[in-house]
Design a protein around this motif. Structure first.
Motif, short mmCIF file in Angstrom:
data_model
loop_
_atom_site.label_atom_id
_atom_site.label_comp_id
_atom_site.label_asym_id
_atom_site.label_seq_id
_atom_site.Cartn_x
_atom_site.Cartn_y
_atom_site.Cartn_z
N SER A 42 0.85 -1.18 0.00
CA SER A 42 0.00 0.00 0.00
C SER A 42 0.89 1.24 0.00
N VAL A 43 0.70 2.10 -0.99
CA VAL A 43 1.52 3.32 -1.11
C VAL A 43 0.61 4.53 -1.26
N PHE A 93 2.78 10.11 -3.85
CA PHE A 93 4.14 9.63 -3.62
C PHE A 93 4.38 8.34 -4.40
N GLY A 94 3.37 7.48 -4.42
CA GLY A 94 3.49 6.22 -5.15
C GLY A 94 3.71 6.43 -6.63
N SER A 145 7.20 4.73 -8.40
CA SER A 145 6.95 3.94 -9.62
C SER A 145 8.25 3.41 -10.21
N GLY A 146 9.31 4.22 -10.24
CA GLY A 146 10.59 3.76 -10.75
C GLY A 146 11.17 2.63 -9.92
N PHE A 200 -3.08 1.95 -4.09
CA PHE A 200 -2.77 3.36 -3.97
C PHE A 200 -3.78 3.95 -3.01
N ASP A 201 -3.30 4.25 -1.80
CA ASP A 201 -4.21 4.64 -0.72
C ASP A 201 -3.45 5.52 0.28
N ASN A 202 -4.13 6.50 0.84
CA ASN A 202 -3.50 7.40 1.81
C ASN A 202 -3.91 7.09 3.25
#
Length: 84
Positions: free
Chosen positions: A4-5, A9-10, A15-16, A34-36
């Motif tokens: 979970s990112v 920011f993710g 991503s790289g 993708f979650d805050n």
């Protein structure tokens, strides 16, 4: 591995890293969220969570991955009309 990112920011930073991880370890399946939220990572069956925060919740183990710098930006016209 369920990861979970944070959304921004993710996409912008991680991503790289994630692409390189998949190149090095093609047999490891990544399930990306993708979650805050920091609510209940156990309920969501998250193995690893990356969060941007000054203090992690006490019930979690945290390791600093990077420093985050916040910057305020404005157009020239806005900053002329609203001095900072």
């Amino acid at each position: 591995v369920r990861l979970s990112v944070p959304t921004g920011f993710g996409h912008m930073v991680m991503s790289g890293w994630l692409i390189e991880f998949k190149r090095q370890y093609p047999d490891i399946a990544l399930d990306l969220l993708f979650d805050n939220r920091v609510d209940d990572l156990l309920r969501d069956e998250v193995d690893v969570a990356v969060r941007v925060m000054s203090e992690p919740p006490q019930q979690m183990v945290a390791t600093e991955l990077a420093q985050v710098r916040y910057v305020t930006c404005a157009s020239e016209s806005y900053s002329r009309e609203h001095p900072m």
